[in-house]
Structures are given as structure tokens and as C-alpha cells.
Design an enzyme around this catalytic site. Structure first.
Site, PDB file in Angstrom:
ATOM      1  N   ASP A  31       0.953  -1.369   0.099  1.00 25.95           N
ATOM      2  CA  ASP A  31      -0.533   0.283  -0.106  1.00 25.95           C
ATOM      3  C   ASP A  31       0.805   1.622   0.144  1.00 25.95           C
ATOM      4  O   ASP A  31       2.128   1.134   0.117  1.00 25.95           O
ATOM      5  CB  ASP A  31      -0.813  -0.036   1.362  1.00 25.95           C
ATOM      6  CG  ASP A  31      -2.396   0.769   0.490  1.00 25.95           C
ATOM      7  OD1 ASP A  31      -2.146   1.899   0.126  1.00 25.95           O
ATOM      8  OD2 ASP A  31      -2.932   0.492   1.942  1.00 25.95           O
TER       9      ASP A  31
HETATM   10  C1  NOJ Z   1      -3.938   3.599   0.280  1.00 28.24           C
HETATM   11  C2  NOJ Z   1      -5.665   3.076   0.156  1.00 28.24           C
HETATM   12  O1  NOJ Z   1      -5.290   2.729   1.578  1.00 28.24           O
HETATM   13  C3  NOJ Z   1      -5.278   2.089  -0.478  1.00 28.24           C
HETATM   14  O2  NOJ Z   1      -6.213   1.060  -0.783  1.00 28.24           O
HETATM   15  C4  NOJ Z   1      -5.407   2.804  -2.306  1.00 28.24           C
HETATM   16  O3  NOJ Z   1      -5.144   1.701  -3.616  1.00 28.24           O
HETATM   17  C5  NOJ Z   1      -3.858   3.495  -2.294  1.00 28.24           C
HETATM   18  N1  NOJ Z   1      -3.537   4.547  -1.169  1.00 28.24           N
HETATM   19  C6  NOJ Z   1      -3.287   4.273  -4.009  1.00 28.24           C
HETATM   20  O4  NOJ Z   1      -4.604   5.544  -4.070  1.00 28.24           O
END
Ligand code: NOJ
Length: 737
Positions: A273
Site C-alpha cells: 500500500d
Molecule cells: C491507500 C489506500 O489504502 C489504498 O487502498 C489505495 O489503493 C492506495 N492508497 C492508492 O491510492
């Protein structure tokens, strides 16, 4: 001369049609064999245009993927640099959060789950993929499969509900919609199952918080939807932010290498993530970014989103013999495999094409919204008959909130496509009934204005009041958690004042989470709950309110009475002292009652044991009769299924759909099983008077679980079967294994 030769070989290996018949794995191996260590580590690096100078970084071979580059022209420019200006010309992936639509917005995932209709979910994802691809995207960070029992957690909006079977089925449908039917030859965009794993169990419902999930529970609950989409061929997976029992998921070798890779044999690509590799330092799990890069790479995280610890540190660690080159090769192999599956080596560029038809997209979005609407209460107030009533009053902060009705996670949503309830009511019924509109509250957190009573009096002159309440989009989603799940601002007060006028009140709630609805329910003659229904909220709700269609959604999560009951979910284990239904609540406790006189059962003195609404709950304008329910067998051998057959009849006056639900309980097991678990469901549409034979399967996978020795097995003994319209369905039979 040497450079030209290498490029030629790489080109032949990667793109020549004569290699088309060679399996993707062979192509991956051939390409890996000619890559330098720098090129390999570059593939593991994902960068963002707001933070990095993409053109320079790509040109230097340090980028395998980007995220959130929106626009075909822009993306083609970057792709051209990757393809023409780097030694091997490996094309880029471009990821984006295409969560519930791109330009056209579908209901939030929790709303889509309420439809219990995988086909509509698949269609929505296919449209989102088409719209996103048109803007230079070839990879979405969806579906989110986190199981949550906590309405305070803002990301429950993005989930597919609390049930692992439902989340798995809906997740697999989304994956197929995004990717197309063949995971080896992705015709849409790559999907990404997230967040691996347990993120939805954040303590206290506060985002990013720790989780403490023992392995059996992880396997029996949280991992199940991930297994379902792994089996369905999801192209990629994202690790979660949380630590579980002290181990951040981005450095969790046991889960990634042992379970996901080895046990499941899944060969897709794993992305961290956002900065979750570097965040292992803040977790206190790594002392510095060198250690963070080491732990994530060794755990098996293939791509690092944004934080660049890989690009800065992995090379030296490989050269020093700390990180084996095999670790790098496996990760880069997974990345290249996805690029081949997407056909990027043959077709790296986005071709300018006609923008996808918004008409078709909006039609599908409307159907999805219609199927996500849940009727929670009806004292003969709905549907409205436009020929009987002369006037309707429309009020509330969500009656005309085009950006709020589309909910969270809509970076690219085209708000001009939103049709709000007031617009739709005017458009569809403006010539039949008089419409009095006054929102009273302009947004959900606003308190009542000083002239509210006067304005309410005006509304009460109508035959019926439609009260559109709920939450603004900003109140749910990532990092948007609440410790109270009551309606915000003056909304409960407004509901009470509306009811006090004596005019019929129909409440329509749009929200990103379950809401503590008791106060507003008491002041409503009928209630529709729609989560955030997306672009076409207005027409979908108007058609439902005026009875052009029957509501058919069912709750994909348990609705608690209040946040004090959280965590609450239907598929819980029994305590040793389950409540016997004779709970003595606060107001009934005699003064000076003795310590043990209340029965020592498992319940709250103030809110009892029951939720406000159980999982699977939802009413209809028509009625359904279940009869002749029978099981195909009363005794089975291991690995056999049981078929449940019944007759379903629409005994009401309207055409409508029922979601028939079958639950089981494995009565006694080596590790206690939930009081009931969804084994199968069917959504059946019937005309008035029509009946049909419905068949449902209790499959071996519904009966299997990770036992006391952590073996996946079906244990001998008796299973109870419950069939009906929600998770409180009655017992209809038993069978033995
Ligand atoms: C953080 C989020 O937790 C995740 O779900 C997302 O896809 C990413 N950022 C990218 O934006």
C-alpha cells in the site's frame, strides 16, 4: 552495436508474434535472463506524478509502474519513454483507485453488495474498466475485500460486507468485470484485491489501527474472499497497512509466502500500500528504510508503492549477499507476468477511441442503484401512488447533493452526471404532483436554522414528506472514521419535527456506513436505506418511492442499535452463556436486585443482544411465500454436497425480487463454529402470483473450516440448515456427515 543487439533480442523475446504460442512463463524467464539488477529493481518501483519527476525517472529505467496518471496523451508520452528510451523497452503499468466507477459512479461497494447480484456488479466493473482504460489506466486498486464488523471504520463503505461468501462472490464478479473472462489474457484492466489482510478488523474501527486476529480466524474469515478471487484469477493484490499481532502485513512472510504463494499457488503480482514499506519504521518493526526494504522484499512484496526504499537499498543488499537474487527474480517475474497477461508488450499504447457511451453506463448505474436500495420499514406508507397524492414535500441535506450521493473514492467521478432525487422527482413526477422543496439542512453536519419550524410548517402542507438524510461523502472512506454512528448535525431533530407535524414522513438514508437509525426510524412511516447510490441515485430512488419497482436490496452488514454494540455480526460464535431471549433491560431491573438475578447471560443491559437489523434483512412491497423446503440428503459422505429445494411464490401484488438465503451451523466441532454461516443465496425475480422452484447448494467448502490442528476439513457430525429471507431464517432441517 552491443546495445542494439540486446534490444533486438529483448524485442524478439517480448513482442514477436512467433513467440505468441510460447507460454507467458517462458517469456518471463527469457526476459529476466537478460535484465540487469538495476533494471530488475526498477520494475519493483512505483511512482506518483505529484511526488516524482516521472519522465526523468522512467528514462533512467527506475520505474516499472506509475499510479494516478490520468489522461491517455500523458500516459502514452510516459509509455513512449519506457518503450523507446529504456534498454529493454518494458512497458509501464498505470494504477488508479477505480473503486466503484470512473466517470459514471455506481453505488459504493457496500451498496453493490446489498444487491446480492454478482451480475450487476460485474457489469458495473466492466463499464468502470472501459471508462478508466479510455483515460490511460490499465490497473485498478479494487476490489477491497476487507471484512469489517465495525461501522465506525470509514472504509466499511468500500467493503463488500461482513460475510466472507458474499464478499468472495461479489469480489470475483468485480474482478471478472474489470479484467474480462480470461485472467491469462486480460481484456480490460488488471484488478487488485486489497488489503491483504485483516485491515477491516482495525481495533476500535479507527483506520490503520492494529489488528489481533489469530490464524484460525484469519483463515476461516478474513482470508476467504481473497482465496475466492485468487481462484478467480485476480491479477494483483495489495498488502494492508495494519500490523496483525505485531507483524505489519507488508512484512508478513508467513501470510504472503507460506499461505498465498505456497499453499494457494497464486502467481499474481503483489504491491505494497502507499508507503506501507517505509511505514514499517513507524510501526516499530524496522529500524530504518534498509531494514524495511529487506523485510518487505523477503516477505514477497513485489512492487513498492511510492516510498522508494527498494530502489535506494535493494541493489546493495543483493550485492552484499543479504537479499538473494532469487527474491528479486521472483518479484520481477510476477511483475512481468502481469504485463504479459495484459498484452502490454504487444500493445503498450492507449489508442485514441471514442469515449465510452455515458448513456449505457448511466443505465447500468441506475440498475445497480435500484438493486442496492433496502426497504427497512414500511407501515403502508410506500410506494406512493402519484395518482392519489396531490403534493409531496422534499427535504433534507441529501435531496440535492450531487457530490455526496456518489460517496467516497471518486477521484475521477463526473459530478455533472449525477441526477439528484429532487431533480429526478421534478423530472419524472413534476407534471403529476405538486412538489414543495426546502432542504432545511444544507449539509449533513449542519444544525437546524432558527426559522426551521416555520419552514417545516410549509412542508407539512404536502400529503407526504420525503426526507433525504444521511452522510456527506467526506464522512466515510479512508481515514474517515467516526466514534458515533448516529446521524450528524440537526438531522434527528429535523426528523422529529417533521413527524410532529402529523404528515406522513418517508425517510431515505444515503450513507457510507450502517447508521444508528433507531431515533429516525421511530419518526418515519417508512424508510429506504440506499448507502451512497452513485450517479443515478435520483432516478433509482424516485422509481422505488413511486412504486415503479420494488426494493430488493438486503443488508450486507448487521446494523447495530448503537456503536456500543460494535463489533456485531451475524456469523459469530456462541458464548457459553448465550442469551435465552429473556433479557432484563435497564428499565425493568428492580431496585436492589441481587447480583445474579438477571440471569448471567450474554447481553447488554441497555441495548440487549439483538442488532437493530440483522444481516440479510430487507423488506419488499410485495410478499414472498416459502414452501416445500427439503434437503436432498440427511446423511452425506465427506466431499458431498446437500441440495436445498423450495418453492418460492410471489404472493403480493407487485413484481419483485427476493433474495433467498441458506445458512448452516456445524453444531459441534473441534474448534467452535459460528452460530450460522451463509452457505448459498439466490436472487429470484417473480411476477405477482408466479412461483418457482429454487435450488441452493450446501457445498463442501461451506461445511469445511480450519480445525483444531489447522487442517482444512469437514468434520463429522450434525449440521443445521436455516432457510429464509434474512440471517434470522428459521431452521428447516438437519443432516449428518
Ligand atoms: C491507500 C489506500 O489504502 C489504498 O487502498 C489505495 O489503493 C492506495 N492508497 C492508492 O491510492
Amino acid at each position: 552495436m552491443k546495445r542494439i543487439l540486446i534490444i533486438a533480442v529483448a524485442f524478439l523475446i517480448a513482442a514477436a508474434p512467433s513467440f505468441a504460442q510460447v507460454s507467458i512463463d517462458r517469456k518471463v524467464d527469457s526476459l529476466l535472463a537478460i535484465m540487469t539488477l538495476d533494471e530488475k529493481i526498477g520494475q519493483m518501483n512505483q511512482l506518483h506524478p505529484d511526488i516524482h519527476d516521472l519522465e526523468t525517472e522512467i528514462r533512467s529505467g527506475k520505474v516499472g509502474s506509475v499510479l494516478s496518471v490520468v489522461g491517455t496523451e500523458w500516459m502514452n508520452r510516459l509509455q513512449k519513454i519506457a518503450v523507446e528510451e529504456t534498454r529493454l523497452g518494458i512497458p509501464l503499468l498505470n494504477g488508479r483507485d477505480v473503486i466503484h466507477g470512473f466517470r459514471t459512479i455506481f453505488p459504493i461497494p457496500l451498496g453493490q453488495a446489498a444487491s446480492f447480484n454478482p451480475e450487476i456488479v460485474r457489469e458495473g466493473a466492466a463499464i468502470a474498466a472501459e471508462e478508466a482504460y479510455h483515460e490511460g489506466i490499465n490497473w485498478t486498486f479494487a476490489p477491497m475485500l476487507d471484512i469489517s464488523h465495525d461501522a465506525r471504520w470509514g472504509r466499511i463503505a468500500e467493503s463488500l460486507g461482513e460475510d466472507p461468501l458474499l464478499a468472495g462472490i461479489m469480489g470475483a464478479a468485480m474482478v471478472e468485470g474489470f479484467q474480462g473472462a480470461d485472467p491469462e489474457n486480460i481484456s480490460g484492466i488488471a484488478a487488485c484485491a486489497k488489503h491483504f489482510v485483516g485491515y477491516g478488523a482495525a481495533e476500535g474501527g479507527r483506520d490503520y489501527n492494529s489488528t489481533n486476529i489469530p490464524e484460525r480466524r484469519l483463515r476461516n474469515l478474513h482470508l476467504r474472499p481473497f482465496k475466492a478471487v485468487a481462484d478467480a484469477g485476480v491479477a494483483s493484490l495489495m498488502t494492508a497497512f495494519n500490523d496483525n499481532d505485531g507483524i505489519p502485513m507488508t512484512g508478513n512472510t508467513r501470510l504472503i509466502r507460506d499461505i498465498l504463494r505456497q499453499e494457494w499457488g497464486w502467481d499474481g503480482m503483489i504491491v505494497s500500500d502507499w508507503e506501507s514499506i517505509r511505514e514499517m519504521i513507524a510501526h516499530g518493526f524496522c529500524q530504518n528504510e534498509v531494514e524495511a526494504a529487506y523485510k518487505a522484499a523477503v516477505a514477497g512484496v513485489d512492487v513498492e508503492m511510492v516510498s522508494e526504499t527498494y530502489i535506494r537499498n535493494l541493489k546493495k543488499m543483493v550485492e552484499d549477499g543479504i537479499v538473494p537474487i532469487s527474491v528479486i527474480d521472483q518479484s520481477v517475474g510476477n511483475i512481468l507476468r502481469l504485463k504479459f497477461r495484459l498484452g502490454l508488450f504487444d500493445n503498450p499504447y492507449w489508442q485514441p477511441a471514442e469515449a465510452p457511451s455515458s448513456e449505457k453506463a448511466l443505465k447500468t448505474a441506475q440498475k445497480a442503484a435500484e438493486e442496492s436500495i433496502i426497504l427497512l420499514k414500511n407501515t403502508n406508507a410506500l410506494p406512493l401512488n402519484a395518482y392519489e397524492i396531490r403534493s409531496v414535500a422534499v427535504t433534507g441535506p441529501l435531496a440535492d447533493a450531487p457530490a455526496d450521493q456518489i460517496g467516497t473514492w471518486v477521484f475521477d467521478g463526473d459530478v455533472t452526471r449525477s441526477v439528484t432525487p429532487i431533480e429526478a422527482i421534478r423530472e419524472m413526477y413534476g407534471d403529476k404532483v405538486e412538489i414543495i422543496y426546502d432542504p432545511i439542512l444544507n449539509y449533513s453536519r449542519e444544525t437546524l436554522p432558527s426559522d426551521a419550524e416555520k419552514r417545516i410548517r410549509r412542508l407539512s402542507k404536502a400529503d407526504v414528506i420525503l426526507y433525504f438524510a444521511g452522510e456527506e461523502a467526506i464522512l466515510s472512506g479512508e481515514a474517515h472514521c467516526l466514534s458515533s454512528i448516529s446521524l450528524q448535525g440537526g438531522q434527528e431533530q429535523l426528523g422529529k419535527l417533521l413527524k410532529e407535524t402529523g404528515t406522513k414522513v418517508i425517510s431515505i438514508i444515503m450513507a457510507g456506513r450502517p447508521i444508528a437509525l433507531k431515533p429516525i426510524l421511530e419518526n418515519s412511516d417508512a424508510m429506504l436505506f440506499a448507502f451512497h447510490p452513485g450517479s443515478m441515485a435520483g432516478p433509482a430512488l424516485t422509481r422505488t418511492i413511486f412504486g415503479e419497482i420494488c426494493p430488493s436490496g438486503k443488508l450486507p452488514v448487521t446494523f447495530p442499535v448503537d456503536e456500543g454494540q460494535i463489533p456485531i455480526y451475524y456469523n459469530h460464535n456462541s458464548t457459553g452463556r448465550p442469551s435465552d431471549g429473556k433479557e432484563i433491560l435497564l428499565h425493568d431491573i428492580p431496585l436492589n436486585a441481587s447480583q445474579t438475578s438477571l440471569g448471567n447471560k450474554s447481553y447488554y443491559l441497555d441495548s440487549g443482544k439483538d442488532p437493530l437489523f440483522p444481516f440479510g434483512y430487507g423488506l419488499s412491497y410485495t410478499s414472498f411465500e416459502y414452501s416445500d423446503i427439503r434437503l436432498s440428503k440427511t446423511e452425506i459422505n465427506p466431499d458431498e454436497s446437500v441440495e436445498v429445494t423450495l418453492t418460492l411464490k410471489n404472493t403480493g401484488k407487485m413484481a419483485g425480487a427476493e433474495i433467498v438465503q441458506c445458512y448452516i451451523q456445524d453444531e459441534f466441532a473441534s474448534a467452535a463454529r459460528p452460530v450460522r454461516e451463509l452457505a448459498d443465496f439466490k436472487k429470484i425475480f417473480l411476477q405477482p402470483g408466479e412461483s418457482i422452484e429454487v435450488k441452493m447448494q450446501i457445498s463442501p467448502s461451506a461445511m469445511s473450516f480450519y480445525d483444531i490442528n489447522m487442517n482444512y476439513s469437514m468434520e463429522k457430525g450434525r449440521f443445521k440448515v436455516f432457510v429464509g429471507k434474512d440471517s434470522d431464517a428459521p431452521l428447516v432441517g438437519t443432516f449428518r456427515l
